[in-house]
Design a protein around this motif. Structure first.
Motif, PDB file in Angstrom:
ATOM      1  N   UNK A 155      28.772 -43.113 -93.541  1.00  0.00           N
ATOM      2  CA  UNK A 155      30.172 -42.839 -93.859  1.00  0.00           C
ATOM      3  C   UNK A 155      30.332 -41.430 -94.424  1.00  0.00           C
ATOM      4  N   UNK A 158      30.459 -38.721 -91.890  1.00  0.00           N
ATOM      5  CA  UNK A 158      31.686 -38.610 -91.086  1.00  0.00           C
ATOM      6  C   UNK A 158      32.650 -37.641 -91.766  1.00  0.00           C
ATOM      7  N   UNK A 161      35.636 -38.100 -95.181  1.00  0.00           N
ATOM      8  CA  UNK A 161      35.499 -39.421 -95.797  1.00  0.00           C
ATOM      9  C   UNK A 161      35.261 -39.343 -97.294  1.00  0.00           C
ATOM     10  N   UNK A 164      36.828 -42.118 -99.466  1.00  0.00           N
ATOM     11  CA  UNK A 164      36.266 -43.394 -99.020  1.00  0.00           C
ATOM     12  C   UNK A 164      34.884 -43.596 -99.615  1.00  0.00           C
ATOM     13  N   UNK A 168      33.497 -46.533-101.844  1.00  0.00           N
ATOM     14  CA  UNK A 168      32.293 -47.286-101.460  1.00  0.00           C
ATOM     15  C   UNK A 168      31.336 -47.391-102.637  1.00  0.00           C
TER      16      UNK A 168
ATOM     17  N   UNK B   1      29.645 -54.315 -92.045  1.00  0.00           N
ATOM     18  CA  UNK B   1      29.608 -53.443 -93.222  1.00  0.00           C
ATOM     19  C   UNK B   1      30.002 -52.014 -92.857  1.00  0.00           C
ATOM     20  N   UNK B   2      29.356 -51.528 -91.782  1.00  0.00           N
ATOM     21  CA  UNK B   2      29.658 -50.161 -91.361  1.00  0.00           C
ATOM     22  C   UNK B   2      31.098 -50.068 -90.884  1.00  0.00           C
ATOM     23  N   UNK B   4      33.526 -51.846 -91.881  1.00  0.00           N
ATOM     24  CA  UNK B   4      34.401 -51.877 -93.050  1.00  0.00           C
ATOM     25  C   UNK B   4      34.460 -50.499 -93.712  1.00  0.00           C
ATOM     26  N   UNK B   5      33.281 -49.896 -93.801  1.00  0.00           N
ATOM     27  CA  UNK B   5      33.223 -48.567 -94.406  1.00  0.00           C
ATOM     28  C   UNK B   5      34.074 -47.584 -93.608  1.00  0.00           C
ATOM     29  N   UNK B   6      34.042 -47.733 -92.290  1.00  0.00           N
ATOM     30  CA  UNK B   6      34.814 -46.820 -91.457  1.00  0.00           C
ATOM     31  C   UNK B   6      36.316 -47.035 -91.637  1.00  0.00           C
ATOM     32  N   UNK B   8      37.751 -47.939 -94.289  1.00  0.00           N
ATOM     33  CA  UNK B   8      38.126 -47.279 -95.538  1.00  0.00           C
ATOM     34  C   UNK B   8      38.193 -45.771 -95.318  1.00  0.00           C
ATOM     35  N   UNK B   9      37.272 -45.280 -94.492  1.00  0.00           N
ATOM     36  CA  UNK B   9      37.252 -43.855 -94.176  1.00  0.00           C
ATOM     37  C   UNK B   9      38.561 -43.433 -93.510  1.00  0.00           C
ATOM     38  N   UNK B  81      22.861 -40.023 -89.578  1.00  0.00           N
ATOM     39  CA  UNK B  81      23.049 -41.425 -89.184  1.00  0.00           C
ATOM     40  C   UNK B  81      23.967 -41.437 -87.975  1.00  0.00           C
ATOM     41  N   UNK B  83      26.734 -42.492 -85.710  1.00  0.00           N
ATOM     42  CA  UNK B  83      27.968 -43.249 -86.011  1.00  0.00           C
ATOM     43  C   UNK B  83      29.088 -42.762 -85.086  1.00  0.00           C
ATOM     44  N   UNK B  84      29.931 -43.685 -84.644  1.00  0.00           N
ATOM     45  CA  UNK B  84      31.015 -43.312 -83.731  1.00  0.00           C
ATOM     46  C   UNK B  84      32.338 -43.866 -84.271  1.00  0.00           C
ATOM     47  N   UNK B  85      33.354 -43.051 -84.126  1.00  0.00           N
ATOM     48  CA  UNK B  85      34.696 -43.519 -84.479  1.00  0.00           C
ATOM     49  C   UNK B  85      35.655 -43.104 -83.361  1.00  0.00           C
ATOM     50  N   UNK B  96      27.903 -48.245 -85.109  1.00  0.00           N
ATOM     51  CA  UNK B  96      26.743 -47.594 -84.497  1.00  0.00           C
ATOM     52  C   UNK B  96      26.973 -47.433 -83.002  1.00  0.00           C
TER      53      UNK B  96
END
Lengths: 827, 199
Positions: A155, A158, A161, A164, A168, B1-2, B4-6, B8-9, B81, B83-85, B96
């Motif tokens: 996170x 990204x 963020x 966020x 977290x 989890x990831x 959810x984190x996204x 929030x992001x 890490x 990660x895709x959004x 992921x």
């Protein structure tokens, strides 16, 4: 022609002649004093005043409206092309509202940080429902530590963020998310979406704001003040959106305030329109029909004074007037002119016959004192009985009109002669209604035929009366093109705020203390569970309960006990290890780790509602001088289902001591209102007829005439209901009041004609002489009521239509029935 | 989890949105905004240097991005890490690579749209929520939220222009908690709308 009547009538006449100038001046002073009442006129336009009272079903509903509906004063829906624009426009609007004194506060936004703080201080333990506890348990798996640390790093990688990541750190295991999902899954409505800062519709194009006014109540002034504040705030908010098409952003209002505002705006223009039309309309009819322009200023002054005196007395009695009751003026003009026309007609005849104006006063009084007195008493009493009506607005309207009628009787017998004596015009004979005489003669000469026809007519209208329908939907009395109603429907559709036909009010009294509040919260949980069982049986379609937001202390203890039994310490240690290995600094995760290890204490949800849930809390919870009340709403499958649920809850549900339960439901209230109205109207009619009979029996000795006079109001009412039934007109709680009135007016017509009949000795010349005045008074009364048809308020508009039917029926029956009952000649 | 984190992001991205003006800096930024009005698509690479109280050492991440008017977005973090959004209209997916899942439609979606808008020149409404002054370097602007309460999440935003096709070359985000991210945009390709005149 001239006759002086009893000695005391002569004394009255002499006194009026002597004191004429003084009476005129006194009336003028009274006019000025009464006119000042317009300065302190306060008008209520709220929904509560239209609600009935006196029965448990009414009182429960009225309490529900007073405690819950009225407080949600201004519900605003902001519309925008997308969620971002809607949120920003909402912020601009809320900022602008904050500058307005008329606005006490605005609810609608959710502070996400505050919600996370709340959750991490034990909120997720106390508020997460049992069905989401497995999800909490899953997060405590020590093997999840590396994945959690990796996720937070991902996170942070990204772009954009920053905040966020901070959040977290405060909640590394995502307990806030589970709590939010739990609340959302058990939410009272669709508007509660924990990911959104505002109460937002699912498509994101609408936001909901609850605007609390600084003043309570619904006087026209309060409504106007708040309305102006909202307009100013919207203009200021739109300044931030220069260049954006105004149609793209809009604000709609509903709630009690919005309805009151619509009423206020509509009533103000309506009031001027129908009152003015009634006043000038009756004068115009008199001018055309009676051809007596010189009497017109006297008549106008007489009517104006009467309405102002009535208004002043009404304000002294009631302090504030309901907006419906202001229709009294139009009704008053239509009714009050009757006695004046009869007086004027007789007075002209006396003067034209060679008498002096002074003699004419005595002779006229001798002729019309009793008919005027009895007619005014019957009509006035009919209206006064409406003072016992269960609808406050109708009760006020009845009492105000009764005050006006009684005043008018006295003014017609005392002030009007004084005014006429001061006018010195050249009085001519008012002429005769020859066509009415011929019509009456025709009926009298074909008595058997018209008798049979009357029987057929009675059968026909009785059949129509069976078809007549009474609609007690109070909301149908409101204008159909209401924007507030449209916005209300929009909210129901878009946000899932149902328009519940069933509301359970659970309450404890003021001073119940913590134990009382706990009992109340447990009662809410018990009631919700019971209602859920009705969903299974099909009697209830949906429930809107705040129990998920208001867990009792007992429920919280159960959840805390469950939390205490969970493997929290191993989970905390595993998470710490994973975070250190991933390069994180543990102090930044202090709050999250602490919440994992801590066992929270229960806290009263009434003292501290979850942040951001305040709008929903405010929708369901009231803490006022009466104590604390919580609302649980449900939508029944049918009226029968509603009765079953209401009966079960009120009789079978075992609640903690001190907690009261009331089921307030519009359908129940309206069903009760229907029953009450029927019995009230029946009681009014019986009372009016009993009083009429008593008064007539005192003056009228001939059984045949007595029967005819009694038949007039009875058949007029039956005819009005029957014709309305055949025409498909629906009776409402407002226009049904016409029925007792029709009875009174029908009797008036009969009494005045009988007075003529005694003079003339035969029905035909009596009709020729008296029929002219009677036809004019019927027309003016119809204009008075008919003016109400100009109102855009269906409640008043419907009054005019039914009144027109009733008055035509009463007049027609007078021509029809009296010639059948009275001897052809008595000379 | 990831996921959810996204989500929030996404919420956080809201605070990237709004900017505004004062004096010459405001006029210059307005002018730049007007020049971006015909940008249709932007894609390229990013390099983020992030200093956060959560980590003992700064975090450097890299990846690609592709933004398409009006609201199609794809951020791919390759290091450290994966990660895709992705966002396409109302649809948001994240996680992921190869394990993307639907994310709830939260307020962050609106923030992400605003962020896209910033690349395309932003909107007057969004900019109006910031005080604007000239930045420390040429062609840079510092935007500070007018609303005090918003400064915890975003203390200030620095926009550095001068990228390919007159676009953004760098953004610096600073939060009230001491989190500072410097995001550089590399190998950016800008596609503008073809006008009648050019044809």
């Amino acid at each position: 022609m001239s006759q002086k009547g009893s000695p005391w009538i002569r004394s009255l006449s002499d006194w009026i002649v002597r004191q004429a100038a003084g009476i005129r001046w006194a009336s003028f002073v009274l006019l000025l004093l009464s006119a000042t009442s317009l300065l302190w006129l306060r008008v209520d336009v709220g929904l509560v005043s239209m609600l009935p009272s006196g029965q448990p079903a009414f009182d429960s509903y009225a309490e529900f409206i007073t405690r819950f509906a009225e407080r949600d004063a201004a519900v605003a829906v902001l519309r925008a092309p997308d969620e971002a624009a809607a949120s920003q426009f909402a912020e601009d609007f809320v900022a602008a509202l904050a500058q307005e004194e008329a606005v006490a506060g605005v609810r609608g936004s959710i502070d996400v940080d505050a919600f996370i703080d709340f959750a991490m201080q034990g909120g997720f333990v106390r508020y997460t429902t049992e069905d989401f506890q497995p999800a909490l348990r899953q997060r405590l798996d020590p093997r999840a530590g590396p994945e959690i640390a990796s996720g937070i790093r991902g996170l942070l990688a990204m772009p954009g963020s920053g905040a966020a990541a901070t959040r977290m750190a405060a909640d590394p295991l995502g307990f806030t998310g589970i709590l939010a999902e739990s609340l959302e899954a058990n939410r009272p409505d669709r508007a509660l979406s924990p990911g959104s800062r505002y109460l937002t519709s699912p498509d994101g194009q609408r936001l909901l704001l609850l605007i609390q006014p600084a003043a309570s109540g619904y006087s026209m002034e309060d409504v106007a003040r708040l309305s102006a504040a909202l307009t100013r705030a919207e203009v200021r908010a739109r300044q931030e959106w220069a260049g954006v098409e105004s149609e793209a952003l809009s604000i709609g209002y509903t709630g009690a305030f919005a309805f009151a505002r619509e009423d206020a705006a509509m009533m103000r223009s309506d009031l001027m329109r129908y009152t003015g039309t009634a006043f000038f309309g009756v004068l115009l009819i008199f001018l055309v029909a009676a051809r007596s322009g010189r009497f017109l200023p006297i008549l106008g002054y007489h009517l104006l004074l009467g309405s102002l005196v009535t208004l002043a007395v009404g304000l002294l009695v009631f302090q504030r007037l309901d907006v419906i009751s202001l229709a009294f003026a139009a009704i008053f003009y239509g009714l009050a002119i009757d006695a004046a026309i009869h007086f004027h007609t007789r007075f002209r005849e006396e003067v034209a016959a060679g008498g002096t104006p002074q003699d004419a006063v005595g002779a006229t009084l001798a002729h019309i004192l009793w008919p005027t007195t009895i007619a005014s008493m019957t009509t006035g009493i009919a209206f006064a009985l409406l003072g016992f009506a269960s609808l406050e607005g109708i009760a006020q309207l009845g009492l105000l009109t009764a005050i006006g009628i009684f005043w008018n009787a006295a003014a017609t017998l005392v002030l009007l002669p004084a005014l006429l004596l001061g006018a010195h015009p050249h009085w001519q004979d008012p002429g005769r209604a020859l066509w009415l005489g011929r019509l009456t003669g025709f009926v009298a000469h074909h008595r058997p035929v018209f008798m049979v026809a009357l029987v057929f007519w009675v059968v026909a209208v009785a059949t129509g009366a069976v078809r007549a329908r009474l609609d007690t939907d109070l909301f149908a009395l409101r204008p159909g093109d209401s924007e507030a109603a449209a916005v209300q429907d929009e909210i129901s559709e878009q946000f899932g705020f149902t328009n519940p036909h069933g509301s359970v009010m659970l309450a404890v009294g003021a001073g119940a203390g913590e134990a009382g509040e706990e009992a109340l919260l447990q009662a809410v949980e018990t009631t919700t569970r019971r209602l859920e069982s009705f969903i299974e049986s099909g009697a209830v379609l949906s429930i809107t309960s705040p129990s998920v937001l208001l867990p009792s202390i007992a429920t919280q203890r159960n959840r805390i006990d469950w939390w205490a039994d969970q493997p929290r310490e191993p989970a905390a240690v595993a998470l710490e290890t994973s975070l250190i290995e991933a390069g994180f600094q543990l102090p930044a995760f202090r709050v999250g780790l602490q919440s994992l290890r801590a066992i929270p204490e229960p806290i009263s949800p009434l003292a501290e509602p979850p942040p951001g849930m305040e709008p929903i809390y405010e929708h369901h919870v009231r803490e006022d001088s009466l104590g604390t009340a919580i609302l649980v709403s449900f939508t029944p499958e049918s009226l029968a289902g509603l009765r079953v649920v209401a009966t079960d809850l009120e009789t079978n549900l075992v609640l903690p001591a001190g907690v009261s339960l009331q089921v307030a439901a519009r359908p129940l209230m309206e069903a009760e209102l229907s029953r009450t109205l029927r019995s009230e109207v029946q009681a009014f009619l019986v009372l009016v007829l009993a009083l009429t009979l008593g008064l007539l029996a005192w003056r009228e000795r001939q059984p045949r005439v007595l029967l005819a006079l009694v038949a007039l109001p009875v058949l007029s009412v039956l005819g009005t209901v029957g014709v309305a039934g055949w025409l498909g007109l629906v009776f409402t709680p407002v226009n049904i009041i016409i029925l007792p009135l029709v009875a009174g007016i029908a009797l008036d017509d009969g009494l005045f004609l009988m007075a003529r009949y005694r003079d003339e000795g035969s029905i035909v010349p009596a009709m020729e002489r008296g029929g002219r005045a009677l036809s004019i008074t019927t027309a003016t009364t119809m204009v008075g009521f008919g003016a109400l048809a100009l109102s855009r308020y269906p409640a008043l508009g419907g009054l005019g239509v039914v009144a027109a039917i009733g008055l035509i029926t009463a007049f027609s029956l007078m021509i029809w029935i009296l010639p059948l009952a009275l001897p052809g000649a008595r000379r | 989890m990831v996921g959810r984190a996204l989500s929030v992001c996404l919420f956080l991205c809201l605070f990237l949105s709004p900017p505004v003006f004062a004096g010459q800096a405001q006029d210059d930024l307005m002018e730049w905004m007007r020049r971006q009005a015909d940008v249709q698509r932007i894609e390229g690479r990013f390099l983020q240097h992030r200093k956060t109280p959560l980590l003992a050492k700064p975090l450097i991440s890299a990846g690609t991005f592709r933004l398409e008017r009006p609201d199609r977005i794809r951020w791919v973090v390759e290091n450290p890490e994966a990660m895709v959004l992705e966002m396409d209209g109302d649809q948001i997916r994240g996680g992921r690579p190869g394990k993307l899942r639907e994310l709830p439609s939260v307020e962050g979606m609106a923030g992400l749209r605003e962020m896209t808008g910033l690349f395309f020149g932003g909107s007057r409404v969004a900019m109006d929520r910031f005080r604007i002054k000239a930045g420390p370097t040429e062609n840079s602007f510092v935007l500070t939220p007018r609303e005090e309460g918003a400064r915890h999440d975003l203390a200030h935003l620095e926009m550095v222009l001068g990228g390919p096709e007159d676009g953004l070359s760098e953004i610096v985000l600073a939060s009230g908690s001491g989190d500072v991210s410097r995001i550089r945009f590399l190998d950016v390709v800008v596609q503008r709308m073809v006008t009648e005149k050019l044809r």
